[in-house]
Design an enzyme around this catalytic site. Structure first.
Site, PDB file in Angstrom:
ATOM      1  N   ARG A  79      -5.007 -59.627 -70.864  1.00  0.00           N
ATOM      2  CA  ARG A  79      -6.242 -58.839 -70.793  1.00  0.00           C
ATOM      3  C   ARG A  79      -7.415 -59.814 -70.796  1.00  0.00           C
ATOM      4  O   ARG A  79      -7.791 -60.334 -71.839  1.00  0.00           O
ATOM      5  CB  ARG A  79      -6.298 -57.929 -72.030  1.00  0.00           C
ATOM      6  CG  ARG A  79      -7.324 -56.846 -72.003  1.00  0.00           C
ATOM      7  CD  ARG A  79      -7.452 -56.214 -73.386  1.00  0.00           C
ATOM      8  NE  ARG A  79      -8.306 -57.022 -74.255  1.00  0.00           N
ATOM      9  CZ  ARG A  79      -8.242 -57.025 -75.583  1.00  0.00           C
ATOM     10  NH1 ARG A  79      -7.370 -56.281 -76.220  1.00  0.00           N
ATOM     11  NH2 ARG A  79      -9.063 -57.778 -76.290  1.00  0.00           N
ATOM     12  N   HIS A  99     -11.080 -55.356 -75.218  1.00  0.00           N
ATOM     13  CA  HIS A  99     -10.252 -54.138 -75.215  1.00  0.00           C
ATOM     14  C   HIS A  99     -10.988 -53.023 -74.475  1.00  0.00           C
ATOM     15  O   HIS A  99     -10.455 -52.404 -73.555  1.00  0.00           O
ATOM     16  CB  HIS A  99      -9.931 -53.715 -76.645  1.00  0.00           C
ATOM     17  CG  HIS A  99      -9.399 -52.326 -76.757  1.00  0.00           C
ATOM     18  ND1 HIS A  99      -8.203 -51.950 -76.175  1.00  0.00           N
ATOM     19  CD2 HIS A  99      -9.909 -51.214 -77.337  1.00  0.00           C
ATOM     20  CE1 HIS A  99      -8.007 -50.658 -76.418  1.00  0.00           C
ATOM     21  NE2 HIS A  99      -9.031 -50.196 -77.115  1.00  0.00           N
ATOM     22  N   TYR A 102     -11.919 -62.431 -82.323  1.00  0.00           N
ATOM     23  CA  TYR A 102     -10.538 -62.674 -82.753  1.00  0.00           C
ATOM     24  C   TYR A 102      -9.711 -63.512 -81.771  1.00  0.00           C
ATOM     25  O   TYR A 102      -8.549 -63.770 -82.030  1.00  0.00           O
ATOM     26  CB  TYR A 102      -9.820 -61.336 -83.018  1.00  0.00           C
ATOM     27  CG  TYR A 102      -9.940 -60.316 -81.889  1.00  0.00           C
ATOM     28  CD1 TYR A 102      -9.122 -60.400 -80.775  1.00  0.00           C
ATOM     29  CD2 TYR A 102     -10.875 -59.293 -81.948  1.00  0.00           C
ATOM     30  CE1 TYR A 102      -9.232 -59.489 -79.749  1.00  0.00           C
ATOM     31  CE2 TYR A 102     -10.989 -58.364 -80.929  1.00  0.00           C
ATOM     32  CZ  TYR A 102     -10.169 -58.454 -79.823  1.00  0.00           C
ATOM     33  OH  TYR A 102     -10.287 -57.556 -78.822  1.00  0.00           O
TER      34      TYR A 102
END
Lengths: 375, 331
Positions: free
Chosen positions: A260, A264, A273
């Site tokens: 990805r 998100h 993160y």
């Protein structure tokens, strides 16, 4: 009695087109023609354009939360081409837009949906696609049921593909779907887009299994891992899975190893993160880069063609945005009208009281008259 | 034609539901039954007995032991044009299937604005009074009545069960069909072999009366009848069997309460936020000026449904119902 081995298995990984655009000609034999590769490259590039525009629409307040597909497009286009448009069902999660477009969903539907309007899920007649599934992993059971219907009716040459992420394989319904699909031997392709991250939780903290693909072994489902950024491998694996399905061989599991590249969703900030070096390494594995390199290497692509495609993508996307934004706002009464095939009296009354803004009593009782216009 | 040929066979609730399933499977090849032990074993209550042998393993399917899986795949079957009739073995096992039924089955039509629909009938044995194990005796109908997009049906008699089940399977939307297990074999009545339906969303006046209205559904219908037998002869009770929890037939209730001015609502489910609360609210909206007493509720308690040594203390049995009626009349 001595201890003996009662079960042994291995997980194979298939890559046909590497990140530098080199093709394994032997494995590629009988897969994609150059014209098909051009077609898929175009689909990926247009989808990428829409993805970037959707991001900007959200940032400028013209659209709500949106999950970018960026970096995962090869999984969608390679598998969608292997499935039969108009016959097969696609049961998606939300990161395979290109597959939906290739199977007949007008592109503006996806924008209409993320703009907060259910009409973006009102599939046109003949488009066998269930709505995007925002709760994780729940839709795989629906895919299993749809495929089961094909089997009960003995539908000829019909199969189903369902997409989901690595995080979804932690959900109970994932395991239920695998078990039902296997025990009923339904014609279904489970396609896992292992993009390494479930929002902020990396794959290695999501599960302790070495691969996602091996989870299928427990259900007796043929399984393999492919390079999910390689359209050849994705296409070949899905084609074989579909062939098995329609021959009555039951479900197949494919783990597409991908990444990805974006956050998100637009509501997320992956920098909190993720190590930027990790992202950088995966940028180099972008399916668009390697597909273009391959096409250039066989003399089917050049800068001029690229420029034309980019202009075309911009034009198509602008038109899609215009179409989505020009759709009139829904009527407030729409929230009632499709609740049931036939609206129960209670809902008819509530629709009326909404219109008159009364307190939930009979409009007459509240001293109001029903307005003849729709809200 | 000899007279005896007009005499209808008397069936139990189990037999009436079995007959409805059998006849609908004959009539409509899209109907499939799926669930735990519904095939070879004919279901733990034998409701599907004989159907596997007659209609085959493709249409009467023993599934893996996974309620969410049963519900979710049934939704998929329905989306693809079948008419699935899944069985959840006991209402206590509906929990794992709740998400699929409420968040997916009930939502699909409206979230696709009618493009994708879920014609699904979920059969579930419900309620207490049969000395069953834990998590086998609950009454969760209010939870699902509160969940938009599905219909909730609970017949109490064999005749209504057959007619409502046929109506449910033919309904284009998801129907949760609760079968009061306490009535499964305890009551017989004449059930026509012919095809007939009972309209979903219609209550039934079981007995007419002028002094007080009693509204109930499921197994307590019989406890209410027992309570009525104990009342003084001059008390005239109008007993209403709701039959469908949603959409609720408020007209039948309101017409009755306007006539009697008093109402007692009886249900097995816990008192607070039970369906009785909703009915009570509907009555005060519709019948405020006709009421001669506060609406009374005789229900289960806000406790966990106890294991069977105490279940009869929990359930609204005839003495408690009788007391409720008398108190409401004395107000």
């Amino acid at each position: 009695m001595p201890i003996r081995t009662v079960y042994e298995a291995k997980i194979e990984h298939m890559q046909i087109l590497d990140e530098d655009g080199n093709l394994d000609k032997k494995l590629a034999k009988g897969t994609l023609t150059d014209n098909q590769v051009i077609h898929l490259y175009e689909q990926m590039r247009i989808c990428r354009e829409l993805d970037e525009v959707a991001f900007k629409l959200q940032r400028s307040g013209r659209m709500g939360t949106y999950p970018q597909n960026k970096g995962q497009e090869a999984n969608a286009v390679g598998s969608a081409l292997a499935m039969k448009k108009g016959t097969d069902w696609i049961v998606p999660a939300y990161r395979e837009n290109a597959a939906l477009f290739m199977h007949g969903l007008p592109m503006h539907y996806v924008l209409v949906y993320w703009m907060g309007d259910e009409r973006g899920s009102k599939m046109p007649d003949g488009v066998n696609i269930t709505p995007l599934s925002v709760p994780i992993g729940t839709h795989m059971l629906h895919a299993t049921g749809i495929a089961w219907a094909h089997k009960i009716r003995k539908d000829k040459d019909a199969a189903v593909i369902t997409y989901f992420g690595d995080g979804a394989t932690s959900e109970g319904d994932f395991h239920g779907a695998m078990n039902f699909a296997a025990t009923q031997q339904v014609p279904l392709v489970f396609y896992c887009q292992n993009n390494q991250w479930a929002i902020s939780v990396p794959r290695e903290r999501q599960m302790k299994s070495e691969t996602v693909a091996q989870k299928a072994l427990a259900y007796g489902i043929p399984t393999m891992q492919v390079d999910g950024n390689d359209i050849f491998a994705v296409y070949k694996a899905t084609k074989e899975a579909r062939a098995r399905a329609v021959k009555g061989g039951g479900p197949t599991f494919i783990e597409g190893v991908t990444y990805r590249l974006g956050d998100h969703t637009t509501a997320d900030d992956a920098r909190r993160y993720r190590d930027p070096k990790e992202v950088e390494a995966w940028v180099a594995k972008d399916p668009l880069i390697r597909t273009r390199l391959y096409l250039e290497s066989v003399g089917k692509w050049d800068d001029k063609k690229q420029k034309t495609l980019e202009e075309q993508a911009k034009k198509i996307t602008a038109e899609v945005v215009r179409t989505a934004e020009e759709i009139e706002a829904p009527h407030a009464s729409d929230m009632f009208d499709s609740m049931y095939a036939e609206l129960p009296p209670q809902l008819i009354k509530q629709r009326e009281t909404m219109r008159t803004s009364s307190i939930g009593q009979n409009p007459e009782q509240a001293g109001l008259k029903a307005s003849p216009e729709r809200v | 034609m000899p007279l005896w040929m007009h005499i209808m066979p008397e069936l139990t609730l189990v037999q009436a539901i079995n007959q409805a399933l059998d006849q609908e499977m004959e009539r409509d090849e899209r109907v499939v039954i799926l669930g735990e032990d519904v095939g070879h074993n004919g279901g733990v209550f034998r409701v599907t007995e004989g159907l596997h042998a007659k209609h085959g393993g493709d249409r009467v399917v023993d599934t893996p032991l996974d309620e969410s899986g049963i519900m979710g795949t049934a939704i998929g079957l329905a989306i693809a044009g079948m008419r699935p009739v899944p069985e959840i073995q006991f209402e206590g096992f509906l929990g794992p299937a709740y998400d699929q039924l409420v968040n997916h089955g009930g939502r699909m039509r409206t979230r696709t604005r009618g493009a994708v629909t879920v014609p699904l009938t979920v059969r579930v044995p419900v309620g207490g009074g049969i000395h069953a194990p834990e998590c086998h005796s609950d009454s969760p109908e209010a939870i699902y009545t509160h969940s938009p997009g599905i219909k909730v049906v609970m017949p109490s008699t064999p005749y209504d069960a057959k007619g409502l089940l046929l109506a449910s399977i033919r309904d284009p939307d998801p129907v949760l069909f609760f079968e009061p297990k306490r009535v499964y074999r305890s009551f017989k009545e004449e059930v026509p072999e012919d095809d007939y339906t009972v309209e979903i969303g219609t209550a039934k006046v079981v007995s007419e009366g002028d002094d007080i209205t009693v509204v109930t559904w499921g197994a307590p219908v019989f406890q209410c009848l027992n309570a009525m037998d104990e009342l003084p002869e001059d008390v005239s009770v109008e007993l209403i069997d709701l039959r469908t929890c949603w959409p609720i037939d408020v007209d039948t209730i309101a017409e009755s309460v306007e006539k009697t001015g008093r109402c007692v609502i009886v249900h097995e489910a816990p008192l607070t936020a039970g369906l009785g609360a909703e009915i009570s609210s509907l009555i005060q909206e519709r019948c405020f000026l006709h009421l001669q007493a506060p609406v009374q509720r005789v229900a289960g308690f806000d406790t966990i449904m106890p294991y069977y040594k105490l279940e009869m203390d929990y359930l609204p049995e005839a003495p408690r119902i009788q007391k409720g009626i008398e108190e409401c009349l004395a107000y």
